[in-house]
Design an enzyme around this catalytic site. Structure first.
Site, PDB file in Angstrom:
ATOM      1  N   THR A 153       0.746  -1.261  -0.129  1.00 38.65           N
ATOM      2  CA  THR A 153      -0.181  -0.037  -0.038  1.00 38.65           C
ATOM      3  C   THR A 153       0.683   1.522   0.052  1.00 38.65           C
ATOM      4  OG1 THR A 153      -0.270  -0.123   2.469  1.00 38.65           O
ATOM      5  CG2 THR A 153      -1.941  -1.275   1.264  1.00 38.65           C
ATOM      6  N   LYS A 155      -2.767   7.370  -0.224  1.00 36.80           N
ATOM      7  CA  LYS A 155      -2.706   6.685   1.071  1.00 36.80           C
ATOM      8  C   LYS A 155      -2.609   7.989   2.270  1.00 36.80           C
ATOM      9  CE  LYS A 155      -0.454   3.164   3.998  1.00 36.80           C
ATOM     10  NZ  LYS A 155       0.563   2.232   4.029  1.00 36.80           N
TER      11      LYS A 155
HETATM   12  N1  GLU Z   1       5.719  -1.298   3.329  1.00 30.31           N
HETATM   13  C1  GLU Z   1       5.028  -2.424   2.500  1.00 30.31           C
HETATM   14  C2  GLU Z   1       4.475  -2.109   1.297  1.00 30.31           C
HETATM   15  O1  GLU Z   1       4.197  -1.022   1.031  1.00 30.31           O
HETATM   16  C3  GLU Z   1       4.030  -3.270   3.418  1.00 30.31           C
HETATM   17  C4  GLU Z   1       2.966  -2.153   3.645  1.00 30.31           C
HETATM   18  C5  GLU Z   1       1.655  -2.697   2.957  1.00 30.31           C
HETATM   19  O2  GLU Z   1       1.558  -3.646   1.869  1.00 30.31           O
HETATM   20  O3  GLU Z   1       0.493  -1.878   3.091  1.00 30.31           O
HETATM   21  O4  GLU Z   1       4.808  -2.916   0.329  1.00 30.31           O
END
Ligand code: GLU
Length: 429
Positions: free
Chosen positions: A176, A255
């Site tokens: 995310t 986000k």
């Molecule tokens: N920081 C990682 C990413 O963006 C894991 C967080 C997530 O997937 O929400 O891939």
């Protein structure tokens, strides 16, 4: 005997297969659940079961642990081997890229690990097969903060290939943190979309209580297989509870919260629509899917930086790059004292573009003298574009021309829904 061998031995003895309901009695824990495939990233002595409440737990097995067969599970036969196919259902493609949505928690160590395949992911939410047929592949398995332009390009080419080979839509499970960057990059790179391209993530991994992974994935499958959207969109929780998923335009999504399930919002425009109780409701205009062939235009100049403006920013903080996107203050300002540096670099060929750290609203550099000076120096207004969309777009624009006026023309033109035609005061957090 220890580890994997010990587990295999115990399962074999009890004639247990993946998907069967079993009971585990260990020194520390007694649980019943469905046996899950052993995970590449899990310790060898850990067995994973899915509990009745849908969550997976990992339990360490030693020689005294008792594993008992309870019943054949309805999905046991094909748990990891074959994805079901129903010729009456649309087929979509899932392209795994990593992130929390592809993670599970090892309850013994508390560590979060990436799932080993997109197929695992599909099987983690078997309800997806009630909606559509699924083709899966893993493009790569990385955390999204580690993405590079090459990753966007690779995804773009796989998406085009899958749609051109007949998939009705594509789902891209993604971390995310930088989901919005990839959504914007794909929006600029992929032309003539013949189906929806749905990027989806999760704030909490599927093994955690209150995970958003399953609903997000199911809603993504509904949008990918049933909608006539011909754009790159992100599908994420719209509310904290498991009630509704929002469909966001790829160039407008951001986000806004580190952990809330409803962290993603559309900026300066309303969401395209939402998925509620398995039904899609569309609110606003969107690009309908095209006919013909999907084309990838991935010429990108990677020598581009984003610079956040703040009191105390110094001329020497502005790098000598082919392009610089400012995340300016307010209507689009940077401290006056860096103006000579902007002029110096512009003369050498750097293209500067302006976005705002206010995020909501529109750039207007004509109001104050600092803004007017920046305009005079050739800094391009990015209107109401998100900084991340402007960053990706400037790379793309620089990939298509070396002339300042042509690059400016590209930046000013609405190419993938990144610029709203009017400023809306009703679309604010
Ligand atoms: N920081 C990682 C990413 O963006 C894991 C967080 C997530 O997937 O929400 O891939």
């Amino acid at each position: 005997m220890t580890g994997k061998k010990l587990i295999e031995e115990k399962l074999k003895k009890a004639k247990i297969e993946i998907g069967d309901k079993i009971r585990i009695d260990s020194k520390t824990i007694k649980k019943e659940g469905v046996l899950m495939p052993h995970h590449l990233f899990s310790d060898d002595d850990v067995i994973t079961i899915k509990l009745d409440n849908g969550y997976n737990i990992g339990i360490a097995v030693d020689k005294d642990t008792k594993i008992t067969f309870l019943e054949k599970h309805k999905q046991s036969v094909k748990k990891t081997k074959d994805i079901p196919f129903d010729k009456n259902k649309p087929t979509i493609s899932i392209i795994g890229t990593g992130g929390t949505i592809a993670c599970y928690v090892d309850y013994r160590t508390g560590a979060v690990h990436p799932a080993s395949s997109a197929k695992d992911l599909a099987f983690a939410v078997p309800e997806i097969f009630d909606i559509c047929n699924v083709k899966t592949q893993v493009a790569f398995q990385i955390l999204s903060e580690n993405f590079e332009v090459e990753n966007w390009k690779k995804i773009a080419h796989i998406v085009a290939e899958e749609l051109n080979n007949g998939s009705k839509g594509v789902i891209i499970p993604h971390g995310t943190d930088t989901l919005g960057y990839t959504a914007a990059a794909l929006s600029f790179m992929i032309k003539n979309l013949t189906g929806p391209v749905v990027i989806v993530g999760a704030q909490r991994s599927s093994d955690r209580p209150s995970s958003d992974a399953e609903l997000n994935l199911l809603s993504a499958a509904i949008v990918a297989s049933k909608s006539d959207i011909g754009e790159v969109v992100a599908v994420m929780h719209n509310e904290i509870s498991d009630t509704c998923n929002a469909i966001h335009r790829g160039t407008k999504v951001r986000k806004f919260h580190t952990s809330r399930r409803d962290a993603f919002k559309s900026v300066n425009e309303e969401i395209i629509g939402f998925v509620k109780n398995g039904e899609i409701k569309l609110n606003t205009d969107y690009k309908k899917k095209a006919k013909g062939t999907v084309v990838v235009d991935d010429k990108m100049q990677t020598d581009v930086a984003m610079i956040y403006a703040y009191p105390g920013l110094k001329p020497e903080d502005i790098p000598d790059k082919k392009g610089v996107v400012f995340i300016g203050t307010g209507l689009g300002h940077v401290p006056e004292k860096i103006l000579p540096r902007i002029k110096e670099l512009t003369d050498k060929g750097t293209v500067f573009a302006m976005t705002s750290q206010c995020i909501f609203g529109r750039i207007n550099m004509s109001v104050y003298s600092t803004g007017r000076d920046l305009l005079k120096a050739g800094v391009i207004s990015c209107k109401d574009m998100l900084p991340e969309a402007a960053y990706v777009k400037l790379m793309w624009a620089l990939g298509h021309s070396k002339k300042h006026d042509e690059i400016e023309e590209i930046m000013r033109k609405n190419i993938a829904g990144e610029i709203s035609t009017r400023t809306r005061s009703d679309t604010f957090l």
